[in-house]
Each structure stands twice: as structure tokens, then as C-alpha cells.
Design a protein around this motif. Structure first.
Motif, PDB file in Angstrom:
ATOM      1  N   MET A  70       0.826  -1.202   0.000  1.00 21.44           N
ATOM      2  CA  MET A  70       0.000   0.000   0.000  1.00 21.44           C
ATOM      3  C   MET A  70       0.866   1.261   0.000  1.00 21.44           C
ATOM      4  O   MET A  70       0.567   2.226  -0.699  1.00 21.44           O
ATOM      5  N   ALA A  71       1.947   1.239   0.748  1.00 20.72           N
ATOM      6  CA  ALA A  71       2.827   2.406   0.822  1.00 20.72           C
ATOM      7  C   ALA A  71       3.554   2.657  -0.489  1.00 20.72           C
ATOM      8  O   ALA A  71       3.983   3.785  -0.754  1.00 20.72           O
ATOM      9  N   SER A  72       3.688   1.635  -1.320  1.00 20.78           N
ATOM     10  CA  SER A  72       4.393   1.807  -2.592  1.00 20.78           C
ATOM     11  C   SER A  72       3.519   2.432  -3.675  1.00 20.78           C
ATOM     12  O   SER A  72       4.009   2.795  -4.737  1.00 20.78           O
ATOM     13  N   LEU A  73       2.229   2.554  -3.397  1.00 25.61           N
ATOM     14  CA  LEU A  73       1.324   3.155  -4.375  1.00 25.61           C
ATOM     15  C   LEU A  73       1.587   4.651  -4.482  1.00 25.61           C
ATOM     16  O   LEU A  73       1.809   5.322  -3.486  1.00 25.61           O
ATOM     17  N   ASN A  74       1.523   5.172  -5.693  1.00 28.61           N
ATOM     18  CA  ASN A  74       1.749   6.595  -5.934  1.00 28.61           C
ATOM     19  C   ASN A  74       0.464   7.212  -6.482  1.00 28.61           C
ATOM     20  O   ASN A  74       0.200   7.117  -7.684  1.00 28.61           O
ATOM     21  N   PRO A  75      -0.326   7.872  -5.636  1.00 27.22           N
ATOM     22  CA  PRO A  75      -1.609   8.423  -6.070  1.00 27.22           C
ATOM     23  C   PRO A  75      -1.487   9.472  -7.174  1.00 27.22           C
ATOM     24  O   PRO A  75      -2.388   9.612  -7.994  1.00 27.22           O
ATOM     25  N   SER A  76      -0.384  10.182  -7.224  1.00 29.14           N
ATOM     26  CA  SER A  76      -0.243  11.222  -8.242  1.00 29.14           C
ATOM     27  C   SER A  76       0.021  10.647  -9.628  1.00 29.14           C
ATOM     28  O   SER A  76      -0.146  11.332 -10.626  1.00 29.14           O
ATOM     29  N   VAL A  77       0.427   9.397  -9.697  1.00 28.51           N
ATOM     30  CA  VAL A  77       0.716   8.771 -10.987  1.00 28.51           C
ATOM     31  C   VAL A  77      -0.337   7.722 -11.349  1.00 28.51           C
ATOM     32  O   VAL A  77      -0.718   7.592 -12.496  1.00 28.51           O
ATOM     33  N   GLY A  78      -0.814   6.988 -10.364  1.00 29.78           N
ATOM     34  CA  GLY A  78      -1.649   5.821 -10.634  1.00 29.78           C
ATOM     35  C   GLY A  78      -3.114   6.058 -10.860  1.00 29.78           C
ATOM     36  O   GLY A  78      -3.804   5.197 -11.378  1.00 29.78           O
ATOM     37  N   GLY A  79      -3.642   7.201 -10.445  1.00 26.27           N
ATOM     38  CA  GLY A  79      -5.050   7.506 -10.662  1.00 26.27           C
ATOM     39  C   GLY A  79      -5.985   6.477 -10.072  1.00 26.27           C
ATOM     40  O   GLY A  79      -5.864   6.078  -8.910  1.00 26.27           O
ATOM     41  N   GLU A  80      -6.932   6.039 -10.885  1.00 31.37           N
ATOM     42  CA  GLU A  80      -7.963   5.124 -10.426  1.00 31.37           C
ATOM     43  C   GLU A  80      -7.404   3.757 -10.019  1.00 31.37           C
ATOM     44  O   GLU A  80      -7.901   3.118  -9.095  1.00 31.37           O
ATOM     45  N   LEU A  81      -6.361   3.309 -10.689  1.00 33.50           N
ATOM     46  CA  LEU A  81      -5.735   2.036 -10.332  1.00 33.50           C
ATOM     47  C   LEU A  81      -5.250   2.076  -8.883  1.00 33.50           C
ATOM     48  O   LEU A  81      -5.462   1.135  -8.123  1.00 33.50           O
ATOM     49  N   VAL A  82      -4.621   3.163  -8.498  1.00 29.98           N
ATOM     50  CA  VAL A  82      -4.119   3.293  -7.130  1.00 29.98           C
ATOM     51  C   VAL A  82      -5.273   3.271  -6.134  1.00 29.98           C
ATOM     52  O   VAL A  82      -5.183   2.625  -5.091  1.00 29.98           O
ATOM     53  N   VAL A 136      -4.572  -4.660 -15.808  1.00 24.53           N
ATOM     54  CA  VAL A 136      -4.506  -4.804 -14.356  1.00 24.53           C
ATOM     55  C   VAL A 136      -5.454  -3.816 -13.694  1.00 24.53           C
ATOM     56  O   VAL A 136      -6.159  -4.145 -12.741  1.00 24.53           O
ATOM     57  N   SER A 137      -5.507  -2.577 -14.208  1.00 25.73           N
ATOM     58  CA  SER A 137      -6.414  -1.570 -13.665  1.00 25.73           C
ATOM     59  C   SER A 137      -7.851  -2.049 -13.757  1.00 25.73           C
ATOM     60  O   SER A 137      -8.623  -1.930 -12.810  1.00 25.73           O
ATOM     61  N   SER A 138      -8.215  -2.589 -14.894  1.00 25.52           N
ATOM     62  CA  SER A 138      -9.568  -3.094 -15.091  1.00 25.52           C
ATOM     63  C   SER A 138      -9.853  -4.263 -14.143  1.00 25.52           C
ATOM     64  O   SER A 138     -10.917  -4.331 -13.532  1.00 25.52           O
ATOM     65  N   ALA A 139      -8.895  -5.171 -13.998  1.00 26.14           N
ATOM     66  CA  ALA A 139      -9.072  -6.329 -13.114  1.00 26.14           C
ATOM     67  C   ALA A 139      -9.207  -5.884 -11.665  1.00 26.14           C
ATOM     68  O   ALA A 139     -10.050  -6.395 -10.920  1.00 26.14           O
ATOM     69  N   ALA A 140      -8.396  -4.915 -11.250  1.00 21.94           N
ATOM     70  CA  ALA A 140      -8.469  -4.418  -9.872  1.00 21.94           C
ATOM     71  C   ALA A 140      -9.813  -3.743  -9.625  1.00 21.94           C
ATOM     72  O   ALA A 140     -10.434  -3.932  -8.581  1.00 21.94           O
ATOM     73  N   ARG A 158     -17.258  -2.904   3.959  1.00 23.14           N
ATOM     74  CA  ARG A 158     -17.991  -2.303   2.844  1.00 23.14           C
ATOM     75  C   ARG A 158     -17.869  -0.779   2.884  1.00 23.14           C
ATOM     76  O   ARG A 158     -17.637  -0.130   1.880  1.00 23.14           O
ATOM     77  N   ARG A 159     -17.990  -0.185   4.090  1.00 16.05           N
ATOM     78  CA  ARG A 159     -17.831   1.268   4.230  1.00 16.05           C
ATOM     79  C   ARG A 159     -16.424   1.690   3.838  1.00 16.05           C
ATOM     80  O   ARG A 159     -16.225   2.702   3.181  1.00 16.05           O
ATOM     81  N   ALA A 160     -15.436   0.891   4.242  1.00 13.92           N
ATOM     82  CA  ALA A 160     -14.047   1.224   3.894  1.00 13.92           C
ATOM     83  C   ALA A 160     -13.839   1.160   2.384  1.00 13.92           C
ATOM     84  O   ALA A 160     -13.200   2.041   1.803  1.00 13.92           O
ATOM     85  N   LEU A 161     -14.385   0.137   1.736  1.00 14.90           N
ATOM     86  CA  LEU A 161     -14.268   0.033   0.282  1.00 14.90           C
ATOM     87  C   LEU A 161     -14.919   1.228  -0.398  1.00 14.90           C
ATOM     88  O   LEU A 161     -14.367   1.813  -1.316  1.00 14.90           O
ATOM     89  N   ASN A 162     -16.116   1.601   0.084  1.00 15.18           N
ATOM     90  CA  ASN A 162     -16.800   2.764  -0.488  1.00 15.18           C
ATOM     91  C   ASN A 162     -15.994   4.034  -0.277  1.00 15.18           C
ATOM     92  O   ASN A 162     -15.887   4.870  -1.168  1.00 15.18           O
ATOM     93  N   ALA A 163     -15.427   4.177   0.901  1.00 15.82           N
ATOM     94  CA  ALA A 163     -14.633   5.381   1.202  1.00 15.82           C
ATOM     95  C   ALA A 163     -13.411   5.455   0.299  1.00 15.82           C
ATOM     96  O   ALA A 163     -13.095   6.516  -0.231  1.00 15.82           O
ATOM     97  N   TYR A 164     -12.749   4.317   0.107  1.00 17.35           N
ATOM     98  CA  TYR A 164     -11.568   4.320  -0.758  1.00 17.35           C
ATOM     99  C   TYR A 164     -11.941   4.607  -2.214  1.00 17.35           C
ATOM    100  O   TYR A 164     -11.198   5.224  -2.943  1.00 17.35           O
ATOM    101  N   GLN A 165     -13.119   4.145  -2.623  1.00  9.73           N
ATOM    102  CA  GLN A 165     -13.547   4.410  -3.998  1.00  9.73           C
ATOM    103  C   GLN A 165     -13.878   5.881  -4.201  1.00  9.73           C
ATOM    104  O   GLN A 165     -13.777   6.390  -5.309  1.00  9.73           O
ATOM    105  N   GLN A 166     -14.242   6.578  -3.136  1.00  3.97           N
ATOM    106  CA  GLN A 166     -14.607   7.994  -3.245  1.00  3.97           C
ATOM    107  C   GLN A 166     -13.393   8.909  -3.233  1.00  3.97           C
ATOM    108  O   GLN A 166     -13.487  10.079  -3.591  1.00  3.97           O
ATOM    109  N   ILE A 167     -12.243   8.409  -2.805  1.00  8.88           N
ATOM    110  CA  ILE A 167     -11.037   9.246  -2.713  1.00  8.88           C
ATOM    111  C   ILE A 167     -10.588   9.670  -4.085  1.00  8.88           C
ATOM    112  O   ILE A 167     -10.540   8.944  -5.004  1.00  8.88           O
TER     113      ILE A 167
END
Length: 167
Positions: A70-82, A136-140, A158-167
Motif C-alpha cells: 500500500m505504501a508503494s502506491l503513488n496516487p499522483s501517478v496511478g489515478g484510479e488504479l491506485v 490490471v487496472s480493469s481487473a483491480a 464495505r464502508r471502507a471500500l466505499n470510502a476508498y472508492q470515493q477518494i
């Protein structure tokens, strides 16, 4: 020095040399492998009723997922995949914690299967292969949606998944 301690030392040297010689892509593969090995160890400890060792192995798997993958994810580059991977990693950590509390082998197996799928997708990616990244993005994304629709997922997850999808 016992045979077991010699084997452990050899294993440590092998892991150290793999990490030192690995590029960023290989390091992520090593994180997936480490998480899978920790879960397999936890499963073995659970089957042998070794409560303390089971908890330690599950904690190690959670650490690898949260502090490594999780820490290796880069939100500024990965977009929706991240966002999708982050939600999936959070789900896996929650399931591992729940598996530890309930002594549920099925939950450990579920997380192992998810990690194996993600590792397979990551293995297919080579730097510069944008089509593989899209797959991979589509599969994730499909995994997060499927997890969100799964009746077995607790309301908190479920709430956590929804919250992460809203970020």
C-alpha cells in the motif's frame, strides 16, 4: 550451529541478496511473495493450534500489505488504479485481522487468492507496457466492485471500500 539455524541463515542471505539486486518491479513481486509466505505460515500455525505464531505471521502479512504494497502506491501517478488497489489492500488487511480473531482458514485462503491474482497481474507488467497496466487496472476495479457486492463482506469493510472508492 543446528541444521535449522543454518537453513534460516541461508534463507536470510538469499532474501537480502534478492532485495539488494532487485529493481522496483521486482521489489513489489518480493512483497507479494512475502505476504503469501506469511499467510501460508499463519495457516500452518492455525492448523497446528499455535496461536501466538499464527498471530505473528498474520501481523507480518498485514505489515507487508500496508507498509509495503500500500505504501508503494503513488496516487499522483496511478489515478484510479491506485484507488482500487488501495481499497483492495485495505480489504485484505481487514480480512486478515478478522481471520486472526476468528481463526478462519477460509479468510486466509481468500486473501491468498487475491494476492496470487494481483501478483500474476504484476508479473505480466513490464515497464512501458501500457496495455498490461490497463488490464490490471480493469481487473483491480472489477475486484473492488465484486468485493463491494459480496454479501459476506462486513458492513465496516464495505464502508471502507466505499470510502476508498470515493477518494
Amino acid at each position: 550451529m543446528s541444521t535449522l539455524s543454518k537453513l534460516k541463515k541461508y534463507e536470510e542471505v538469499g532474501v537480502d541478496s534478492s532485495v539488494q539486486s532487485a529493481d522496483a518491479h521486482k521489489l513489489v513481486l518480493l512483497l507479494y511473495q512475502g505476504a503469501l509466505l506469511s499467510i501460508a505460515a499463519a495457516r500452518n500455525h492455525l492448523m497446528n493450534n499455535e496461536v501466538s505464531a499464527k498471530g505473528k505471521s498474520i501481523s507480518q502479512a498485514i505489515s507487508i500489505i500496508e507498509e509495503g504494497l500500500m505504501a508503494s502506491l503513488n496516487p499522483s501517478v496511478g489515478g484510479e488504479l491506485v484507488k482500487n488497489l488501495s481499497a483492495l489492500y485495505a480489504y485484505m488487511s481487514a480480512r486478515l485481522l478478522e481471520a486472526n480473531l476468528r481463526n478462519e482458514v477460509a479468510m486466509l485462503d481468500e486473501v491468498s487468492k487475491l494476492l496470487i491474482e494481483l501478483r500474476g497481474g504484476w508479473e505480466a507488467i513490464r515497464p512501458g507496457e501500457t496495455e498490461a497496466v490497463r488490464q490490471v487496472s480493469s481487473a483491480a476495479r472489477e475486484k473492488v466492485v465484486a468485493l463491494n457486492e459480496n454479501e459476506l463482506v462486513s458492513s465496516g469493510v464495505r464502508r471502507a471500500l466505499n470510502a476508498y472508492q470515493q477518494i
